[in-house]
Enzyme design. Structure first.
Site, mmCIF file in Angstrom:
data_model
loop_
_atom_site.group_PDB
_atom_site.id
_atom_site.type_symbol
_atom_site.label_atom_id
_atom_site.label_comp_id
_atom_site.label_asym_id
_atom_site.label_seq_id
_atom_site.Cartn_x
_atom_site.Cartn_y
_atom_site.Cartn_z
ATOM 1 N N SER A 1 -9.878 2.168 3.038
ATOM 2 C CA SER A 1 -9.179 3.092 2.489
ATOM 3 C C SER A 1 -7.907 1.983 1.499
ATOM 4 C CB SER A 1 -7.621 3.941 2.834
ATOM 5 O OG SER A 1 -6.960 3.444 4.302
ATOM 6 N N SER B 1 -10.048 -0.168 7.260
ATOM 7 C CA SER B 1 -8.624 -0.097 5.564
ATOM 8 C C SER B 1 -8.637 -1.144 5.160
ATOM 9 C CB SER B 1 -8.045 1.379 6.013
ATOM 10 O OG SER B 1 -8.751 2.119 6.399
ATOM 11 N N LYS C 1 0.971 -1.678 0.136
ATOM 12 C CA LYS C 1 -0.087 -0.358 -0.042
ATOM 13 C C LYS C 1 1.123 1.262 0.065
ATOM 14 C CE LYS C 1 -3.826 1.822 3.468
ATOM 15 N NZ LYS C 1 -4.695 1.870 3.995
#
Lengths: 499, 104, 503
Positions: free
Chosen positions: C155, C179, C80
């Site tokens: 997210s 997330s 990420k």
């Protein structure tokens, strides 16, 4: 441009008003590494060579507390007779400024590691007790160079250059409670307190407390009130006070300034002011429409500090002797009178004299050098004793030369002058300038003979018993030797020849 | 549901907060942020009443204390690495626009 | 070669170890897959083909020498874009960090490298991890591989989508309020939020420092356990990291069995507000678990309902401070204000932050600034931290009765891109079941529970365990996985529509 400031003469101001002082001192610790990361703290490195993701505030970096800094903080608190918090945290002080990489400072807010203490300061021989509000840990900011303005200061600069080597260096902030009851001695009390703190911190070995280098910084708060019973007046805070003398002068100035304001029925503005060493004045800081809201909250990237009680007691037991006892012991050891000791302490010279004695000089000599010759030179240059480019060890070396008879007092002063001028060590200066006294008796004897021959009347007086007349002959010999003779030996040789 | 019954946050307050946060919000943003924030604040308002005074705050799930590192120097970044991302640099320092300083 | 990408990470590791394939081949297969589908999915913000293949070659050399660096040596992973990767851009999905190349690796990244996992690239995310749909990325949304017009969750939508689309067998995500778990639920994959402090945050660009955790995104529970063991554990660079070894996670998967396990269904996490199909699959899964020998009871956690409010005070407060460092002085975007001749530093700061931050970020920064400001701190931030205590106590009370808690991971399946953008509050509700775990710091896993009838989209079952008992997540999660896969005749993902080339 400074506006002409109305000032009331200091004595008048003190006749009409009662001053209340507050002093905030920031101490840079002498730990090897920074407060929250392993970067070195050494002074004077090339810009931005002592930085890492943590102290540069790079995204993702996290702080880790330097255990030695915590220990230093606790010891400072203990030396100031403070309570040590059984549990405390760091907090974020949020504001934007380019010298602060995270745009918050990791500090302590409502949970300082040490609080509610006191310390006794020597003001002209009289003890004066100063109450300590708190001592807490925080980190220093980077350094900015302002480019483009005429004075190198912020005002009028076109841009600034930032060096973050200093960002993250451990700081301890020591805050007094309001200092009342000084009366007209406020300037001296303020100065004495800062000098006292310096001594204390040096004895703890936690900082090199060099105000001129910024490892000890002082903010002076002052307010006036009509009399000691009245509520506190509005205070000003003066920053950039970088020497003991500035502390004293800044207090005097603010007293005079605020008194004039109040006497004209005005109101003292609560503001931060800036001390100017060159003009001897304070000027107002940029006015802010709203007070800064620092939005303090506990630092979530750090965990609480809970100093174990046994460890605190161990540290307390290991503290060096308190300044008062320390001074009393030194005075006894050195055989100095109360007055002499007061002079040394008052000049802020105790650590220097002590270090000089430790380096082998006799106490009276050490005192003499620092308080007369070197004090005079410091005054001439407009600097503090500590700023002179000569070390206690070098002063002891000079005295050793005198004790060995290799130079006399007058020559010793020239050696000192040479060291201060950067010509080298005492030994090197003696060599380079050829300052050693002539101790060769035959050379001296020859000069004495010449003097006797050139001054037959004086010589006759001496033969007749007026020994005091030898002075003129000694003078002549010294002149011929360009001062490089031991006057006492010259006198001996003269008396010898003429008796 | 009462319309904006609980903490109303005015456009002026939002502008003040934007200044504190150093964000130059446009007029349009100021216009629509205030009501949006008011709605959010209303929904979180319940939080201010639920915990009695004697409940201690939690900031960490796992209660650690006294995490320290030894006072040892560790290698960091070179000046080149430190300045690599700098929008502007000069003389091995970060060059920033004129700072409105503390002095008048 | 195409079939390689459908294997699990452990299967790939095994195949590499046996010599059936090589890391280079496996890595190349994934790079090819990314090239084929990522234009449609947009899971990746940056692909590092050279770096990944170089690492793959080194992995192959180690394997030939009989010295693998870890159980997953040579198996590629996606990271990420909120984690610092030296030499690879790290944008956090924001314009303000466009092109920023960190001079250092996050600890998680360093551990991946040391374990030999080639890093394929950085995945898309809501800007600074603020969001539940990945629509707030400054670089465009990621599309759910199940239906490209739908969100992949947030997210960390990029990491979960990458795994769901077979672009990577493994990914690293971060979870502040759900997330990792919520994207896992809506993409039919696995996501784990470790115990707070269980995985180092050094190098994880902070959103809410007291809530953030990095964790594994995978297609199998066993893969997650293996990845978790590689990235987790104490880090002296993170003062909040737990100074205790991780429990044996892979072992928990290997010995997974439910007999005697007490399972608590959280009364407050379910019911109204939860989509019918999501609830149905959850209830069925709970029944399966009961049949498999677990003791299932209902438990009440009455303060969970205040979780959302506490979260949306704590997170913005910490974030407003964490994001102050983005000021155009030392790195990142610098924008000069229009019509100003010689702008001051302050003017450049405010212009840059205005231009560089998106709406959601600005909203939360202002909210956080408000909550911390003098006069409001006690009522907002201060109180929210007390609610955390109440929620932690709810967990403590619950875990005195049961070994794990279960709930649906998220209230709905994947909604359409754009559907909730104008209603921040509606968006926040996506996190309602995941937030309590972050507030209390306890670990959680989401495993696929099935497809909702009404839309045929995946839903997830969340398992929560006491702090530091991450092994329970894997034990229970592995059983649920195998029970459900037995019913489905294979992994849920096998039922996803074919993704190939352009849409």
């Amino acid at each position: 441009m400074t506006l002409t400031t109305e000032l009331m003469p200091f004595e008048e101001a003190m006749a009409r008003f009662d001053p209340v002082l507050g002093l905030e001192v920031h101490v840079e610790l002498n730990t090897a590494s920074k407060m929250f990361c392993g970067c070195p703290t050494a002074f004077g490195a090339e810009p931005n060579t002592q930085v890492c993701p943590v102290c540069l505030g790079l995204p993702g970096a996290l702080p880790v507390v330097n255990g030695a800094a915590v220990e230093a903080a606790v010891r400072i608190g203990l030396a100031l007779n403070c309570q040590i918090a059984p549990w405390c945290r760091f907090a974020r002080k949020n504001y934007f400024y380019p010298d602060m990489p995270k745009n918050f400072q990791t500090s302590q807010y409502d949970e300082p590691i040490a609080f509610d203490g006191w310390t006794e300061v020597d003001v002209d021989g009289e003890p004066f007790r100063v109450e300590i509000e708190r001592a807490h840990m925080e980190e220093d900011t980077g350094k900015s160079l302002h480019v483009g303005g005429s004075t190198g200061r912020i005002h009028g600069a076109d841009y600034s250059l930032l060096d973050y080597n200093r960002a993250g260096v451990p700081l301890i902030e020591i805050v007094t409670k309001p200092i009342e009851g000084t009366g007209a001695r406020a300037p001296q009390v303020a100065r004495a307190y800062v000098a006292h703190l310096r001594e204390l911190l040096l004895s703890l070995g936690v900082s090199d407390v060099r105000m001129e280098q910024g490892s000890l910084r002082c903010d002076v708060n002052l307010s006036l009130r009509p009399d000691p019973g009245a509520p506190f007046g509005t205070r000003s805070e003066t920053k950039n006070v970088n020497s003991l003398r500035s502390v004293e002068r800044a207090v005097r100035f603010e007293v005079s300034r605020q008194a004039a304001v109040l006497a004209a029925d005005g109101h003292v503005v609560q503001e931060t002011r800036h001390w100017h060493e060159d003009t001897g004045e304070t000027t107002p800081g940029r006015s802010k429409e709203q007070a800064e809201d620092y939005r303090y909250f506990p630092e979530p990237d750090l965990v609480p500090i809970a100093p174990p009680r046994e460890w605190v007691e161990e540290l307390r037991a290991g503290l060096p002797e308190p300044p008062r006892e320390h001074r009393a012991r030194l005075q006894a050891q050195w055989g100095l009178s109360d007055l002499d000791m007061r002079d040394v302490v008052g000049a802020g010279a105790l650590p220097l004299v002590e270090q000089t004695v430790d380096a082998g000089a006799p106490p009276q000599a050490a005192k003499k050098w620092w308080l007369s010759e070197l004090a005079r030179r410091a005054n001439e240059r407009g600097v503090e004793l500590t700023e002179l480019p000569i070390t206690p060890a070098q002063v002891a070396e000079v005295q050793a030369l005198v004790d060995a008879g290799r130079v006399n007092d007058k020559l010793a002063r020239q050696v000192i002058e040479g060291v201060l001028a950067g010509e080298g060590t005492p030994e090197e200066v003696v060599s380079a300038r050829g300052l050693e006294v002539v101790s060769d008796d035959s050379a001296l004897g020859a000069a004495v003979d010449r003097a006797i021959e050139a001054n037959p009347d004086v010589a006759q007086k001496i033969r007749d018993g007026k020994v005091a007349a030898a002075g003129a002959l000694i003078g002549a010999v010294m002149k011929e030797m360009r001062g490089q003779a031991d006057a006492a030996r010259v006198r001996e040789l003269i008396i010898d020849r003429l008796s | 549901m009462a319309e904006h019954a609980a903490p109303a946050i005015t456009r002026e307050e939002v502008a003040h907060l934007a200044h504190l946060a150093r964000i130059d919000l446009t007029d349009a943003e100021l216009d629509h942020l205030a009501p949006q924030l008011a709605v959010i604040l209303e929904s979180v308002a319940s939080v201010s009443k639920v915990a009695a005074d004697d409940i201690p705050p939690t900031s960490h799930a796992v209660p650690l204390t006294n995490v320290f590192r030894p006072d040892e120097v560790q290698p960091g970044l070179t000046a080149e690495e430190a300045l690599a991302g700098a929008p502007e640099a000069e003389e091995q320092r970060f060059r920033v626009p004129r700072i409105l300083g503390e002095e008048a | 070669m195409a079939e390689l990408i459908q294997r699990s990470a452990l299967e790939l590791a095994d195949a590499i170890a046996r010599g059936e394939t090589t890391s280079v081949e496996v890595t190349q297969a994934h790079l090819d897959r990314i090239a084929a589908v990522d234009e449609a999915v947009h899971a990746f913000l940056h692909v590092d083909a050279d770096g990944a293949l170089r690492a793959a070659r080194e992995a192959d050399e180690r394997r030939s020498a009989g010295q693998p660096a870890s159980a997953l040596d040579g198996v590629p992973v996606a990271v990420k874009d909120v984690l610092a990767t030296k030499g690879m851009p790290t944008t956090c999905g924001s314009r303000i960090l466009q092109g920023w190349m960190p001079p250092y690796d996050a600890t998680v990244v360093a551990r991946l490298r040391a374990a030999g996992l080639p890093i394929l690239g950085k995945t898309n995310m809501d800007e600074f991890a603020m969001g539940s749909s990945t629509e707030h990325s400054a670089y465009g949304p990621t599309h759910n591989p199940w239906d490209l017009e739908r969100i992949p969750g947030g997210s960390g939508g990029g990491s979960s989508a990458a795994v769901a689309a077979y672009e990577a067998p493994l990914a690293i995500g971060t979870d502040t309020g759900g997330s990792i778990r919520q994207p896992a639920a809506v993409t039919g994959t696995i996501g784990v939020k470790p115990t707070y402090g269980g995985v180092s945050r050094y190098g994880l660009v902070a959103l809410a420092s007291s809530l953030d955790q990095a964790g594994p995104c995978t297609r199998t529970v066993a893969d997650a356990a293996a990845l978790h063991e590689i990235i987790g554990g104490h880090d002296p660079r993170d003062s909040t990291s737990i100074d205790r070894p991780l429990p044996a996670l892979r072992e928990a998967v290997a010995n997974a069995d439910l007999s005697g396990v007490r399972v608590g269904v959280v009364k407050e996490l379910g019911g109204e507000g939860y989509q019918t199909g999501v609830r149905a699959r959850f209830d069925e899964a709970v029944k399966l678990v009961t049949d498999a020998g677990a003791e299932v009871v209902e438990v009440s956690c009455p303060h969970f309902e205040y979780g959302l409010g506490a979260y949306y005070l704590i997170l913005p407060s910490e974030a407003s401070s964490n994001l102050a460092k983005f000021d155009a002085m030392r790195y990142g975007l610098r924008v000069l204000p229009d019509d100003v001749d010689s702008p001051s530093a302050e003017q450049v700061m405010t212009a840059t932050r205005e231009a560089g931050f998106g709406d959601e970020v600005k909203r939360r920064i202002i909210l956080g600034t408000y909550a911390l400001s003098s006069g409001y701190y006690d009522a907002y931030y201060g109180q929210a931290q007390k609610v955390r205590t109440l929620i932690s106590r709810d967990f403590e009370t619950a875990f005195a009765q049961v070994d794990v808690l279960v709930s649906p991971t998220a209230p709905t399946t994947a909604f359409r891109i754009g559907e909730k953008l104008d209603d921040p509050l509606a968006m926040y509700l996506n996190d309602i079941a995941t937030i309590p775990a972050n507030l209390a710091g306890v670990p959680g896993i989401s495993v696929p529970s099935g497809l909702a009838d009404e839309d045929g989209l995946p839903a997830g079952l969340q398992v929560l365990a006491p702090a530091t008992a991450d092994d329970r997540l894997y034990r229970v999660g592995a059983v649920v996985e195998s029970l459900l896969e037995a019913q489905w005749g294979g992994p849920l993902l096998a039922q996803a529509p074919e993704l190939g080339g352009r849409r």
